[in-house]
Design a protein around this motif. Structure first.
Motif, PDB file in Angstrom:
ATOM      1  N   SER A 161       7.272 -48.502  13.077  1.00  0.00           N
ATOM      2  CA  SER A 161       8.202 -49.602  12.813  1.00  0.00           C
ATOM      3  C   SER A 161       7.786 -50.878  13.519  1.00  0.00           C
ATOM      4  N   ALA A 162       7.269 -50.750  14.732  1.00  0.00           N
ATOM      5  CA  ALA A 162       6.790 -51.929  15.451  1.00  0.00           C
ATOM      6  C   ALA A 162       5.609 -52.554  14.711  1.00  0.00           C
ATOM      7  N   ILE A 163       4.691 -51.715  14.232  1.00  0.00           N
ATOM      8  CA  ILE A 163       3.532 -52.227  13.500  1.00  0.00           C
ATOM      9  C   ILE A 163       3.971 -52.845  12.182  1.00  0.00           C
ATOM     10  N   GLY A 164       4.876 -52.182  11.473  1.00  0.00           N
ATOM     11  CA  GLY A 164       5.356 -52.725  10.213  1.00  0.00           C
ATOM     12  C   GLY A 164       6.103 -54.036  10.380  1.00  0.00           C
ATOM     13  N   THR A 165       6.678 -54.242  11.558  1.00  0.00           N
ATOM     14  CA  THR A 165       7.411 -55.475  11.854  1.00  0.00           C
ATOM     15  C   THR A 165       6.476 -56.603  12.256  1.00  0.00           C
ATOM     16  N   HIS A 166       5.486 -56.301  13.101  1.00  0.00           N
ATOM     17  CA  HIS A 166       4.648 -57.341  13.694  1.00  0.00           C
ATOM     18  C   HIS A 166       3.275 -57.506  13.035  1.00  0.00           C
ATOM     19  N   TYR A 167       2.839 -56.510  12.252  1.00  0.00           N
ATOM     20  CA  TYR A 167       1.503 -56.549  11.648  1.00  0.00           C
ATOM     21  C   TYR A 167       1.575 -56.267  10.146  1.00  0.00           C
ATOM     22  N   GLN A 168       2.612 -56.762   9.534  1.00  0.00           N
ATOM     23  CA  GLN A 168       2.916 -56.408   8.144  1.00  0.00           C
ATOM     24  C   GLN A 168       1.736 -56.577   7.201  1.00  0.00           C
ATOM     25  N   GLY A 169       1.012 -57.670   7.305  1.00  0.00           N
ATOM     26  CA  GLY A 169      -0.070 -57.948   6.369  1.00  0.00           C
ATOM     27  C   GLY A 169      -1.344 -57.178   6.630  1.00  0.00           C
ATOM     28  N   LYS A 170      -1.391 -56.431   7.741  1.00  0.00           N
ATOM     29  CA  LYS A 170      -2.619 -55.731   8.114  1.00  0.00           C
ATOM     30  C   LYS A 170      -2.596 -54.241   7.791  1.00  0.00           C
ATOM     31  N   ILE A 171      -1.509 -53.774   7.162  1.00  0.00           N
ATOM     32  CA  ILE A 171      -1.407 -52.355   6.813  1.00  0.00           C
ATOM     33  C   ILE A 171      -1.017 -52.217   5.350  1.00  0.00           C
ATOM     34  N   ALA A 172      -1.324 -51.043   4.783  1.00  0.00           N
ATOM     35  CA  ALA A 172      -0.993 -50.784   3.381  1.00  0.00           C
ATOM     36  C   ALA A 172       0.345 -50.079   3.228  1.00  0.00           C
ATOM     37  N   GLY A 173       0.735 -49.301   4.216  1.00  0.00           N
ATOM     38  CA  GLY A 173       1.992 -48.566   4.124  1.00  0.00           C
ATOM     39  C   GLY A 173       2.207 -47.699   5.346  1.00  0.00           C
ATOM     40  N   LEU A 174       3.411 -47.134   5.445  1.00  0.00           N
ATOM     41  CA  LEU A 174       3.804 -46.304   6.577  1.00  0.00           C
ATOM     42  C   LEU A 174       4.343 -44.971   6.072  1.00  0.00           C
ATOM     43  N   ILE A 175       3.952 -43.892   6.751  1.00  0.00           N
ATOM     44  CA  ILE A 175       4.455 -42.559   6.426  1.00  0.00           C
ATOM     45  C   ILE A 175       5.122 -41.985   7.670  1.00  0.00           C
ATOM     46  N   TYR A 176       6.427 -41.750   7.581  1.00  0.00           N
ATOM     47  CA  TYR A 176       7.193 -41.185   8.683  1.00  0.00           C
ATOM     48  C   TYR A 176       7.282 -39.673   8.506  1.00  0.00           C
ATOM     49  N   LEU A 177       6.643 -38.916   9.396  1.00  0.00           N
ATOM     50  CA  LEU A 177       6.659 -37.453   9.357  1.00  0.00           C
ATOM     51  C   LEU A 177       7.778 -36.965  10.274  1.00  0.00           C
TER      52      LEU A 177
END
Length: 367
Positions: A130-146
């Motif tokens: 969530s921190a990465i998705g908030t602060h580095y949004q344009g640098k990732i393709a997606g998030l998978i929460y296991l």
């Protein structure tokens, strides 16, 4: 950490045959500096396709994915990162808040020139996602929460969350010392106390339900025979998780005793405490999200003598899981949820085929 016996996972585990060598040759290992005096262990299982970075839960290392990573490498280029404080990574005295741990991950991504990866995190790694998705949004393709989209990753003001609320309240109280008569700060503090009361009440209810459900259960500590070798202890641990944990992971998290058996955990207690104290209040990031949830979840607790109390505890935790799913869907309507009935918290160990399938389909649908 305490471990206990269940029937799940035991049949597939040999207490005499070591799997360590086979697991340890399945990846390339390197160490990446992320701050002054701090370097992280990074595993590379190879593979083709979009990069996928795996983040372990609290107390684990990247080696916990030794079994599933080669399967994922059929569809992705798979990496794993061991966070600071654990395994072979550096153990600095500070830097364990959610934002700093997220910065660590992205420092590795930058150093290895990993282009817009999917990040998959188990349990407490949800806060890093969530921190990465908030602060580095344009640098990732997606998030998978296991089984990771819990309150420390996706915060709901209406329900609160014990550790994030406690950390937030501590910060509020510290600010009050600067101007104890500030009415705006006093009002905000009062509101935060009310939120903490709600979250603390939920926490106490969950603990009480679990305590009641385990009353009369047999002892859960390993025997001397199970501590005498890593393969035997691996089977003991696996019995609680619903699937077989890699021996490589056990060796990364526990020291070797003087007799060649299993010793104490390697990570110092202050690391665990610092991570819990560093939890924050995150909203669901505005990025593609896959939430893999074992619901109803098979709890990794010893079975007590009162089946009705066990069922009541299961029902309580299922309600809490469904509330977390609803919060994610409300905050991020495009998020995809995959429910795995009767999976364990270590869902990638208890249900690896379903997890690989869900992750693969998610990756194929990303632009």
């Amino acid at each position: 950490m305490a471990f206990m016996h269940t029937a799940s996972g035991a049949a597939a585990c040999s207490a005499t045959d070591s799997t360590f060598q086979a697991e340890s040759i399945s990846y390339h290992r390197q160490f990446v500096p992320v701050a002054d005096g701090v370097r992280l262990e990074v595993l590379d299982w190879g593979g083709t396709g979009r990069p996928l970075v795996l983040l372990a839960g609290l107390g684990n290392t990247a080696h916990v994915f030794d079994a599933i990573a080669p399967e994922l490498a059929r569809h992705f280029h798979v990496y794993g990162i061991t966070r600071r404080g654990f395994g072979a990574s550096s153990v600095p005295k500070n830097g364990y808040d959610a934002d700093r741990l997220a910065d660590d991950v992205m420092a590795v991504v930058k150093a290895l020139d990993i282009d817009r990866p999917i990040l998959a995190g188990h349990s407490i790694a949800g806060e890093e996602l969530s921190a990465i998705g908030t602060h580095y949004q344009g640098k990732i393709a997606g998030l998978i929460y296991l089984d990771a989209a819990h309150e420390y990753a996706i915060y709901d003001q209406a329900r609160g969350a014990y550790h994030p609320d406690l950390s937030h309240l501590s910060a509020q109280i510290s600010r009050m010392h600067d101007d104890p008569t500030d009415k705006a700060q006093m009002t905000k503090l009062l509101n935060d106390v009310s939120v903490l009361q709600r979250s603390l009440g939920s926490e106490l209810a969950g603990i009480a339900a679990d305590d009641a459900s385990t009353t009369g259960a047999p002892p859960s500590e390993p025997t001397p025979k199970e501590l005498a070798s890593f393969p035997a202890f691996r089977c003991f641990v696996s019995a609680q998780l619903g699937g077989v944990i890699p021996e490589d992971e056990i060796r990364q998290t526990f020291a070797t005793s003087a007799t060649g058996g299993v010793g104490e955990q390697k990570a110092p207690a202050f690391v665990y405490n610092a991570i819990l104290e560093g939890e924050e209040r995150f909203r669901a990031p505005d990025v593609p999200i896959l939430d893999i949830v074992p619901v109803p979840r098979t709890l990794d607790l010893p079975v007590g003598s009162d089946e009705a109390k066990r069922q009541a505890a299961d029902a309580l935790h299922t309600r809490m899981q469904e509330q977390e799913i609803a919060t994610l869907q409300r905050q991020q309507p495009s998020a995809k949820t995959v429910r795995i009935p009767h999976g364990h918290h270590y869902v990638f160990l208890s249900n690896p085929a379903e997890v690989v399938d869900a992750m693969t389909r998610f990756g194929e649908q990303l632009p």
